[in-house]
Design a protein around this motif. Sequence first.
Motif, PDB file in Angstrom:
ATOM      1  N   TYR A 118       0.841  -1.196   0.000  1.00  0.00           N
ATOM      2  CA  TYR A 118       0.000   0.000   0.000  1.00  0.00           C
ATOM      3  C   TYR A 118       0.878   1.249   0.000  1.00  0.00           C
ATOM      4  O   TYR A 118       0.610   2.211  -0.735  1.00  0.00           O
ATOM      5  CB  TYR A 118      -0.931   0.018   1.213  1.00  0.00           C
ATOM      6  CG  TYR A 118      -1.598   1.366   1.406  1.00  0.00           C
ATOM      7  CD1 TYR A 118      -2.725   1.705   0.676  1.00  0.00           C
ATOM      8  CD2 TYR A 118      -1.053   2.302   2.286  1.00  0.00           C
ATOM      9  CE1 TYR A 118      -3.309   2.959   0.826  1.00  0.00           C
ATOM     10  CE2 TYR A 118      -1.624   3.549   2.437  1.00  0.00           C
ATOM     11  CZ  TYR A 118      -2.760   3.878   1.710  1.00  0.00           C
ATOM     12  OH  TYR A 118      -3.315   5.126   1.850  1.00  0.00           O
ATOM     13  N   ILE A 178      -6.044   2.317  -2.691  1.00  0.00           N
ATOM     14  CA  ILE A 178      -6.961   1.261  -2.257  1.00  0.00           C
ATOM     15  C   ILE A 178      -7.534   0.518  -3.461  1.00  0.00           C
ATOM     16  O   ILE A 178      -7.621  -0.714  -3.470  1.00  0.00           O
ATOM     17  CB  ILE A 178      -8.084   1.870  -1.391  1.00  0.00           C
ATOM     18  CG1 ILE A 178      -7.503   2.361  -0.058  1.00  0.00           C
ATOM     19  CG2 ILE A 178      -9.192   0.856  -1.137  1.00  0.00           C
ATOM     20  CD1 ILE A 178      -8.482   3.129   0.794  1.00  0.00           C
ATOM     21  N   GLU A 211      -4.797  -1.621  -4.821  1.00  0.00           N
ATOM     22  CA  GLU A 211      -4.591  -2.807  -3.985  1.00  0.00           C
ATOM     23  C   GLU A 211      -5.475  -3.955  -4.454  1.00  0.00           C
ATOM     24  O   GLU A 211      -5.026  -5.093  -4.584  1.00  0.00           O
ATOM     25  CB  GLU A 211      -4.937  -2.485  -2.525  1.00  0.00           C
ATOM     26  CG  GLU A 211      -3.860  -1.822  -1.724  1.00  0.00           C
ATOM     27  CD  GLU A 211      -4.263  -1.713  -0.272  1.00  0.00           C
ATOM     28  OE1 GLU A 211      -3.485  -2.164   0.591  1.00  0.00           O
ATOM     29  OE2 GLU A 211      -5.347  -1.188   0.023  1.00  0.00           O
ATOM     30  N   ARG A 256      -5.041  -6.923  -1.510  1.00  0.00           N
ATOM     31  CA  ARG A 256      -6.128  -7.274  -0.603  1.00  0.00           C
ATOM     32  C   ARG A 256      -7.412  -6.654  -1.144  1.00  0.00           C
ATOM     33  O   ARG A 256      -7.376  -5.668  -1.889  1.00  0.00           O
ATOM     34  CB  ARG A 256      -5.862  -6.812   0.826  1.00  0.00           C
ATOM     35  CG  ARG A 256      -5.666  -5.342   1.025  1.00  0.00           C
ATOM     36  CD  ARG A 256      -5.335  -5.051   2.479  1.00  0.00           C
ATOM     37  NE  ARG A 256      -4.728  -3.731   2.644  1.00  0.00           N
ATOM     38  CZ  ARG A 256      -4.099  -3.328   3.743  1.00  0.00           C
ATOM     39  NH1 ARG A 256      -3.996  -4.151   4.767  1.00  0.00           N
ATOM     40  NH2 ARG A 256      -3.571  -2.135   3.833  1.00  0.00           N
ATOM     41  N   SER A 284      -9.809  -2.983   2.902  1.00  0.00           N
ATOM     42  CA  SER A 284      -9.078  -1.728   3.056  1.00  0.00           C
ATOM     43  C   SER A 284      -9.982  -0.615   3.570  1.00  0.00           C
ATOM     44  O   SER A 284      -9.596   0.152   4.466  1.00  0.00           O
ATOM     45  CB  SER A 284      -8.457  -1.313   1.717  1.00  0.00           C
ATOM     46  OG  SER A 284      -7.485  -2.236   1.308  1.00  0.00           O
ATOM     47  N   ARG A 312     -10.130   1.440   7.492  1.00  0.00           N
ATOM     48  CA  ARG A 312     -10.079   2.899   7.640  1.00  0.00           C
ATOM     49  C   ARG A 312     -11.387   3.481   8.157  1.00  0.00           C
ATOM     50  O   ARG A 312     -11.545   4.704   8.225  1.00  0.00           O
ATOM     51  CB  ARG A 312      -9.733   3.530   6.289  1.00  0.00           C
ATOM     52  CG  ARG A 312      -8.294   3.268   5.873  1.00  0.00           C
ATOM     53  CD  ARG A 312      -8.039   3.567   4.406  1.00  0.00           C
ATOM     54  NE  ARG A 312      -6.634   3.416   4.095  1.00  0.00           N
ATOM     55  CZ  ARG A 312      -6.049   2.238   3.875  1.00  0.00           C
ATOM     56  NH1 ARG A 312      -6.759   1.124   3.918  1.00  0.00           N
ATOM     57  NH2 ARG A 312      -4.758   2.180   3.604  1.00  0.00           N
ATOM     58  N   ASN A 351      -5.722  -3.702  12.292  1.00  0.00           N
ATOM     59  CA  ASN A 351      -5.866  -2.334  11.818  1.00  0.00           C
ATOM     60  C   ASN A 351      -5.470  -1.279  12.836  1.00  0.00           C
ATOM     61  O   ASN A 351      -5.926  -0.150  12.767  1.00  0.00           O
ATOM     62  CB  ASN A 351      -7.316  -2.084  11.381  1.00  0.00           C
ATOM     63  CG  ASN A 351      -8.288  -2.149  12.541  1.00  0.00           C
ATOM     64  OD1 ASN A 351      -7.987  -2.756  13.562  1.00  0.00           O
ATOM     65  ND2 ASN A 351      -9.436  -1.528  12.385  1.00  0.00           N
TER      66      ASN A 351
END
Length: 910
Positions: free
Chosen positions: A278, A315, A318, A324, A329, A333, A603
């Motif tokens: 990322y 994102i 990704e 992922r 993602s 967040r 996370n």
Amino acid sequence: MVSNCGRAPVLRCDVDVAQPERGLIAVKCAASGAPKGSSSIKQMVPDGILRVHDFKAETPEGAGLEVTGQHDAAMGSKSRRFTERIVHSDDRGLFIYKYEVEPGAWMDESMQPRGGQRFGHLDDHGGLLSGRNLFLLPSWYNLLSRIDVEFHLPDRWRVVGTLPQSDAGVRLAGAGTAARALVNSVIGLGEFEEASARHGRDTLRFYASLNLPGTTRQAAFRVAREGFAYLEDRLGPLGHDYSVVLSARPDDGSLILIHPSEGGQGGELAGAAPVQMYDLLFSLGRAYTALSPSAFRFAGADQWLTEALPVYYAIRAEEATGVRPGRVSWRLRAYSAASTRAFLRSFARDGEAGQEVARAKGSHVLAIAETLLASAGNGAAALDGVVRLLREAEGRRQFLDLLAEAAPRTDLSVLHQLVATHGPVPDEWIAKEATRPPLRLTSVPESGGSVVAERHLKLLVTANTTGMLEVCGCKARQLGGIARRETIRRRARSRGDAPLLVDLGNAYANPPDDPILDPSEQRELDLALELMGRQEYSVAAVGHAEMLRGPFYFRELAGRRPLPYINGNLTLGGRSLAPAFRLTRTRGLRVAWLSVLDPANYNIQHARYYEENLGDLSVAAPLESLARTARQVRSQADLVIAIGSLAPDLVRDALETVPEIDAYLSTESVEAVFNHAFSFEGDTESAVMGFHGPRLVFFSSGEGKELEELDLGLGPRGGVRSVGLTRHQLGEDVPDDPRFRDRLAAFYDGIKQSPELAGSEEPAARVLPSLLKEAVYTGTATCRPCHRDEFEDWQAQPHGFAFSVLLARHRNYAPRCVSCHVTGYGLPSGYRIGDPLERLRHVGCEMCHGPGSAHVAAPSSANIIRRPPREACFECHTPDHSDMTAENFDSYYERATHKDLFSSPPEDQP
């Protein structure tokens, strides 16, 4: 400033890295065509980041020139942190300056023995540097028409990165552009594998150190190549080539900080973990929006897009590159988006804080825009079109206006509100980004038949204790402490219906600042696990904190401090990390306990460190593992309970696909509230739990501050018919268990007898010592002769007798307590635990004004900090230890200052 004889200034530098084992790089620069008069040689980063040794200047003939070092006044309030060197040359415009650079300054010197973050790196395996951490340039660098650089390297080494290479070395041309390219360069030194990929007119150049495993190099190159193409297809051409330089993690475990530039980025890898991939994609995105000459030009109200667009597209990239899923993602967040309260439009004036707001809140604004545009088709493709139009407009159009034109019948009021106000992202929109509606949980079971419970199972639940021994006592009414917890446990056992003690995970320490434990922290964790081992746990889950330092660390510590761990999907070297399940019997009731862990759902702090340390761990699919174990134990148990760091999405999937499990007990209460996998019928302030049919879902919010007691009422054919929750708050009204109290006291006495542990805690004071590097602590008594009134004023304040508080609470040998109740703890000349001298006890003058030896020897405003900067106050006054905040800081500061000196709060910078 007048150029000499009309010649365009030129700079030629020789960089000698022939002996990397010395840890030094010798730089020699020859200037010609310099303006008349003395020249200021400037550094582009502060002294603490750029470590320069043995600076000298001479004529081309070798005659020495006078050099004067001083604070760089051009840096304004930051001048103390920058050194400029004035070279007094003749009028020929020719002179040479040379120096040595020691790469790898630590972001935090106190973390040096234990890893941390470093600005660049060099050892005998290779190096990774930024031009700003290597080169000093004349103040007239924008006049330089050409800069030539030649590197002298060990055999088989080469230079890679953003500097253009030729047989003659590096040649940069163009007034202004040459210096910018040098300062912003990313420089890799050593042996590298090289690969490239062309997309349109732009080329991605990829350099990976041969010290990295081949599989890691290949995985990172694939993500970089596919991510580069993905961004070019959506944002348009970058307009120039781009380089990615990756080195191996240094032996000391440090992270290498390299400032990304328009031409590339650099970093270290320990594995192609999602967090690192990322970071790679995010930095690549910033080349489009912030770093490149051909970058986006935003209108004033749209400046937040500079940081939000790279997050949003990283994102998406990704998911496109298989790093992922985007759903994961966005979920990771969700908390930051829902808790961020700040204006996006104040981005430009808010500095680093504005960047974080734009990344947290702004990226979700873009995701919401994609959702709104999806009503007319492909929302992502439509938003790509708007972004391309925004780039073409070069600041003449605003983002929301272009959105309105792209979707004229769509209500965009939520976007206007989010951009124009300080409010967080609404919960319902975060839920929409999760791509599926929340699953409703009820307060009571929804099932036919009698709801009367025939049997009961009582549990005492701990979760997220993170190695906590006891509260510090800095604030009133603090909750927590393992000795208080033991008191509650013994009281419960004495009632006759002794509940089972269950730990849901995250019992290992997870400090917010640094994942690497110092010796004192490690001893404290050992003690916490020892005491937990005395508490007769029935079962314990392997949580994220247990895996933070890797499976080998867990296996070693679990061997020394055994607890009844379970886990059904983690293996190391072909061996299960713990049994997949555990069967217990209590009052004739058979209970099967099972647990899994999904590292992809981690996370919180140190996510990069966490992912890298899992490289040797094999992780089976959590949901499939949970289902397999549940089917295996169902016939052996009256009740099947899943415990652990179970993400809300995993619990939801299991509820819908694994009917064999009766109850889920998870540590993830914060994520459960903000994730929106569930909607709760009850009040989540008092309890995050509910029923899906006859099955219970419970998310613990104890965090070591309370002991949660669950009373599960069971039906005649199994299933949970009712649940009662009692929260035993671990406040001051709960006495310490005497046996545990004695063990804690013995532990602190042991620290007193261990000098190597007594000084292992990292220092609290860092800001002021970094500004007065040559000075040492002398003690408050040395201030008294000249500052008698201030001395007496301070002695009457709580700071002046801070150490006495520790003595009263028997914390005077607890490193984490001592550090903020004495002067200079953890620093070479500061207080040490067990020091019989009282001169550095209490929070003395030097904690606010800096080490005072130089000032005592020759009093001057230049060698003391008269007005303490506010960041020095917040080093100790953290949320865990003080009620002081940014909002009430002024009132706290007023109470602490000498009234006759100044009455206004300090500036942000000293």
